[in-house]
Design a protein around this motif. Structure first.
Motif, PDB file in Angstrom:
ATOM      1  N   PRO A 151       0.783  -1.146   0.166  1.00  0.00           N
ATOM      2  CA  PRO A 151      -0.071  -0.161   0.138  1.00  0.00           C
ATOM      3  C   PRO A 151       0.861   1.183   0.010  1.00  0.00           C
ATOM      4  CG  PRO A 151      -0.897  -1.588   1.619  1.00  0.00           C
ATOM      5  CD  PRO A 151       0.681  -2.200   1.072  1.00  0.00           C
ATOM      6  N   LEU A 152       0.292   2.330  -0.485  1.00  0.00           N
ATOM      7  CA  LEU A 152       0.981   3.594  -0.449  1.00  0.00           C
ATOM      8  C   LEU A 152       1.300   3.919   0.839  1.00  0.00           C
ATOM      9  CD1 LEU A 152       1.976   6.226  -1.873  1.00  0.00           C
ATOM     10  CD2 LEU A 152      -0.460   6.930  -2.218  1.00  0.00           C
ATOM     11  N   ALA A 153       0.383   3.810   1.835  1.00  0.00           N
ATOM     12  CA  ALA A 153       0.674   4.114   3.208  1.00  0.00           C
ATOM     13  C   ALA A 153       1.921   3.319   3.752  1.00  0.00           C
ATOM     14  CB  ALA A 153      -0.426   3.826   4.121  1.00  0.00           C
ATOM     15  N   ASP A 154       2.183   2.269   3.206  1.00  0.00           N
ATOM     16  CA  ASP A 154       3.345   1.415   3.708  1.00  0.00           C
ATOM     17  C   ASP A 154       4.635   2.168   2.988  1.00  0.00           C
ATOM     18  OD1 ASP A 154       2.050  -0.116   5.077  1.00  0.00           O
ATOM     19  OD2 ASP A 154       2.470  -1.940   3.916  1.00  0.00           O
ATOM     20  N   TYR A 155       4.469   2.638   1.751  1.00  0.00           N
ATOM     21  CA  TYR A 155       5.638   3.132   1.074  1.00  0.00           C
ATOM     22  C   TYR A 155       6.158   4.543   1.865  1.00  0.00           C
ATOM     23  CZ  TYR A 155       9.387   4.466  -2.165  1.00  0.00           C
ATOM     24  OH  TYR A 155      10.543   4.820  -2.828  1.00  0.00           O
ATOM     25  N   ARG A 156       5.043   5.158   2.154  1.00  0.00           N
ATOM     26  CA  ARG A 156       5.113   6.357   2.994  1.00  0.00           C
ATOM     27  C   ARG A 156       6.001   6.422   4.199  1.00  0.00           C
ATOM     28  NH1 ARG A 156      -0.570   9.798   1.829  1.00  0.00           N
ATOM     29  NH2 ARG A 156      -0.152  10.270  -0.189  1.00  0.00           N
ATOM     30  N   ALA A 157       5.573   5.226   4.760  1.00  0.00           N
ATOM     31  CA  ALA A 157       6.340   4.784   5.937  1.00  0.00           C
ATOM     32  C   ALA A 157       7.709   4.366   5.785  1.00  0.00           C
ATOM     33  CB  ALA A 157       5.663   3.444   6.691  1.00  0.00           C
ATOM     34  N   LEU A 158       8.105   3.870   4.817  1.00  0.00           N
ATOM     35  CA  LEU A 158       9.431   3.640   4.301  1.00  0.00           C
ATOM     36  C   LEU A 158      10.150   4.905   4.027  1.00  0.00           C
ATOM     37  CD1 LEU A 158      11.779   1.611   3.412  1.00  0.00           C
ATOM     38  CD2 LEU A 158      10.636   1.623   0.980  1.00  0.00           C
ATOM     39  N   ILE A 159       9.719   5.967   3.588  1.00  0.00           N
ATOM     40  CA  ILE A 159      10.105   7.095   3.134  1.00  0.00           C
ATOM     41  C   ILE A 159      10.614   7.694   4.433  1.00  0.00           C
ATOM     42  CG2 ILE A 159       9.863   9.536   2.618  1.00  0.00           C
ATOM     43  CD1 ILE A 159       8.143   8.591   0.392  1.00  0.00           C
ATOM     44  N   VAL A 160       9.711   7.808   5.428  1.00  0.00           N
ATOM     45  CA  VAL A 160      10.010   8.547   6.937  1.00  0.00           C
ATOM     46  C   VAL A 160      10.854   7.444   7.550  1.00  0.00           C
ATOM     47  CG1 VAL A 160       9.229   8.967   9.074  1.00  0.00           C
ATOM     48  CG2 VAL A 160       7.761   9.492   6.982  1.00  0.00           C
ATOM     49  N   ASN A 161      10.877   6.448   7.462  1.00  0.00           N
ATOM     50  CA  ASN A 161      11.672   5.395   8.358  1.00  0.00           C
ATOM     51  C   ASN A 161      13.118   5.315   7.872  1.00  0.00           C
ATOM     52  OD1 ASN A 161      10.113   4.358  10.463  1.00  0.00           O
ATOM     53  ND2 ASN A 161       9.140   2.810   8.887  1.00  0.00           N
ATOM     54  N   HIS A 162      13.283   5.442   6.442  1.00  0.00           N
ATOM     55  CA  HIS A 162      14.489   5.499   5.962  1.00  0.00           C
ATOM     56  C   HIS A 162      15.181   6.862   6.365  1.00  0.00           C
ATOM     57  CE1 HIS A 162      17.291   4.232   2.562  1.00  0.00           C
ATOM     58  NE2 HIS A 162      17.548   5.495   2.430  1.00  0.00           N
ATOM     59  N   GLU A 163      14.524   7.792   5.990  1.00  0.00           N
ATOM     60  CA  GLU A 163      15.164   9.155   6.450  1.00  0.00           C
ATOM     61  C   GLU A 163      15.612   9.497   7.820  1.00  0.00           C
ATOM     62  OE1 GLU A 163      16.601  10.635   3.752  1.00  0.00           O
ATOM     63  OE2 GLU A 163      15.541   9.741   2.161  1.00  0.00           O
ATOM     64  N   VAL A 164      14.552   9.204   8.482  1.00  0.00           N
ATOM     65  CA  VAL A 164      14.981   9.398   9.764  1.00  0.00           C
ATOM     66  C   VAL A 164      15.970   8.249  10.311  1.00  0.00           C
ATOM     67  CG1 VAL A 164      13.719   9.101  12.218  1.00  0.00           C
ATOM     68  CG2 VAL A 164      12.369  10.051  10.354  1.00  0.00           C
ATOM     69  N   GLY A 165      15.980   7.170   9.754  1.00  0.00           N
ATOM     70  CA  GLY A 165      17.186   6.261  10.126  1.00  0.00           C
ATOM     71  C   GLY A 165      18.549   6.950   9.822  1.00  0.00           C
ATOM     72  N   HIS A 166      18.752   7.700   8.630  1.00  0.00           N
ATOM     73  CA  HIS A 166      19.831   8.435   8.222  1.00  0.00           C
ATOM     74  C   HIS A 166      20.066   9.413   9.221  1.00  0.00           C
ATOM     75  CE1 HIS A 166      20.890   6.665   4.551  1.00  0.00           C
ATOM     76  NE2 HIS A 166      20.011   7.107   3.876  1.00  0.00           N
ATOM     77  N   TRP A 167      19.080  10.225   9.859  1.00  0.00           N
ATOM     78  CA  TRP A 167      19.224  11.275  10.783  1.00  0.00           C
ATOM     79  C   TRP A 167      19.713  10.718  12.128  1.00  0.00           C
ATOM     80  CZ3 TRP A 167      16.145  12.548  15.071  1.00  0.00           C
ATOM     81  CH2 TRP A 167      16.381  13.945  15.520  1.00  0.00           C
ATOM     82  N   LEU A 168      19.327   9.386  12.311  1.00  0.00           N
ATOM     83  CA  LEU A 168      19.869   8.984  13.660  1.00  0.00           C
ATOM     84  C   LEU A 168      21.035   8.264  13.483  1.00  0.00           C
ATOM     85  CD1 LEU A 168      16.306   7.061  14.675  1.00  0.00           C
ATOM     86  CD2 LEU A 168      17.575   8.923  15.769  1.00  0.00           C
ATOM     87  N   GLY A 169      21.784   8.253  12.321  1.00  0.00           N
ATOM     88  CA  GLY A 169      22.971   7.716  12.328  1.00  0.00           C
ATOM     89  C   GLY A 169      23.409   6.454  11.284  1.00  0.00           C
ATOM     90  N   HIS A 170      21.965   5.932  10.838  1.00  0.00           N
ATOM     91  CA  HIS A 170      22.082   4.836  10.276  1.00  0.00           C
ATOM     92  C   HIS A 170      22.574   4.898   8.707  1.00  0.00           C
ATOM     93  CE1 HIS A 170      20.160   2.037  13.358  1.00  0.00           C
ATOM     94  NE2 HIS A 170      19.769   3.231  13.527  1.00  0.00           N
ATOM     95  N   GLY A 171      23.310   4.067   7.993  1.00  0.00           N
ATOM     96  CA  GLY A 171      23.652   3.946   6.834  1.00  0.00           C
ATOM     97  C   GLY A 171      22.940   3.311   5.876  1.00  0.00           C
ATOM     98  N   HIS A 172      22.971   3.166   4.789  1.00  0.00           N
ATOM     99  CA  HIS A 172      22.591   2.114   3.831  1.00  0.00           C
ATOM    100  C   HIS A 172      22.820   0.613   4.073  1.00  0.00           C
ATOM    101  CE1 HIS A 172      21.713   5.658   0.894  1.00  0.00           C
ATOM    102  NE2 HIS A 172      20.584   5.476   1.315  1.00  0.00           N
ATOM    103  N   GLU A 173      21.834  -0.218   3.693  1.00  0.00           N
ATOM    104  CA  GLU A 173      22.200  -1.561   3.977  1.00  0.00           C
ATOM    105  C   GLU A 173      21.369  -2.356   2.739  1.00  0.00           C
ATOM    106  OE1 GLU A 173      19.919  -2.551   7.450  1.00  0.00           O
ATOM    107  OE2 GLU A 173      21.313  -1.538   8.929  1.00  0.00           O
ATOM    108  N   THR A 174      21.725  -3.351   2.473  1.00  0.00           N
ATOM    109  CA  THR A 174      21.256  -4.255   1.260  1.00  0.00           C
ATOM    110  C   THR A 174      20.608  -5.471   1.620  1.00  0.00           C
ATOM    111  OG1 THR A 174      21.774  -4.785  -0.999  1.00  0.00           O
ATOM    112  CG2 THR A 174      23.239  -5.526   1.031  1.00  0.00           C
ATOM    113  N   CYS A 175      19.951  -6.253   0.738  1.00  0.00           N
ATOM    114  CA  CYS A 175      19.200  -7.482   0.984  1.00  0.00           C
ATOM    115  C   CYS A 175      19.900  -8.367   1.883  1.00  0.00           C
ATOM    116  CB  CYS A 175      18.423  -7.922  -0.248  1.00  0.00           C
ATOM    117  SG  CYS A 175      17.821  -9.477  -0.139  1.00  0.00           S
ATOM    118  N   PRO A 176      19.513  -9.147   3.021  1.00  0.00           N
ATOM    119  CA  PRO A 176      20.108 -10.080   3.589  1.00  0.00           C
ATOM    120  C   PRO A 176      20.148 -11.466   2.997  1.00  0.00           C
ATOM    121  CG  PRO A 176      18.211  -9.340   4.876  1.00  0.00           C
ATOM    122  CD  PRO A 176      18.461  -8.598   3.551  1.00  0.00           C
TER     123      PRO A 176
END
Length: 253
Positions: A189-214
């Motif tokens: 759902p679009l609501a989930d993608y919006r959650a991904l946007i926020v979580n991804h960017e706030v994750g950067h703000w909290l100091g997390h870097g990029h990760e890839t598929c495990p």
């Protein structure tokens, strides 16, 4: 991310290769026809023609039409009124570009819900967030047209190509296109993608870097640039699963 939430069925296309991923980070019915007009005098009758099958054109419901995405805007923003937030911790502000068609308070309510979600960065009380409408804010989330996003991100030497999000210090630029349309690579759902946007960017703000598929079939990390493809993983918007396990993957150099 920042970059880029129920779905209309659309053709899935390959995502273009932009210079960034989900983000770049620097640190109605026709009117009825009138009936036949009659002239003066007695009405005349004539044989009815053979009935012909009607052609019916089904128009898409207005509620299912993709929202109009202005290519650019004035570069001015309306600050959302402070509403529900997940705590009294990190102060953040939500701003929406004027003329974008997005209601600032509605967008802020969605952001607040994402930041407060148990599967988000507030997991187990690790972080809390407090929305403000004025005063200092260590995090500013702006939803802006592609053109404005490009202009702001360019000040940090980032080329978002009218497509992706970026972050400059405490400012997260959410590309309106991603907020309203999601990503062709994200299945949910679009609501989930919006959650991904926020979580991804706030994750950067909290100091997390990029990760890839495990690994094939596993949830894609929230810190993965999922707009570039899932690499065998499945779409996922959240840093944690329902049991509280972090959904991470190998770090991207």
């Amino acid at each position: 991310m920042l970059v880029p939430t129920a779905l209309i069925c659309v053709a899935v296309i390959a995502a273009p290769r932009w210079a960034g991923g989900d983000d770049l980070s620097a640190a109605a019915a026709a009117p009825e026809s009138p009936g036949p007009r009659r002239g003066p005098g007695p009405a005349r009758t004539s044989p009815s023609p053979a009935a012909k099958p009607k052609k019916t054109t089904v128009k898409p419901s207005a509620t299912h039409r993709p929202p109009h995405i202005p290519a650019s805007g004035p570069g001015t923003f309306t600050v959302a009124r402070a509403g529900a937030s997940s705590g009294n911790g990190n102060a953040y502000r939500v701003e929406v570009e004027d003329g974008s068609g997005v209601d600032p308070d509605a967008a802020a309510a969605q952001v607040a819900g994402i930041l407060a979600a148990p599967r988000g960065w507030a997991h187990a009380g690790a972080h809390s967030f407090h929305q403000v409408a004025d005063g200092p804010a260590g995090l500013v989330i702006r939803i802006a047209t592609p053109g404005t996003t490009d202009r702001v991100c360019a000040t940090g030497n980032m080329n978002t190509h009218g497509e992706v999000n970026c972050r400059l210090s405490e400012v997260v630029m959410v590309n309106l296109k991603r907020w309203q349309q999601g990503s062709p690579e994200f299945h949910g759902p679009l609501a989930d993608y919006r959650a991904l946007i926020v979580n991804h960017e706030v994750g950067h703000w909290l100091g997390h870097g990029h990760e890839t598929c495990p690994g094939k079939g596993q949830p894609a990390p929230a810190m993965m640039q999922q707009i570039y493809g899932l690499k065998g993983c499945v779409s996922n918007a959240w840093p944690y699963d329902t049991k509280g396990h972090y959904l991470g993957g190998p770090a991207v150099p």
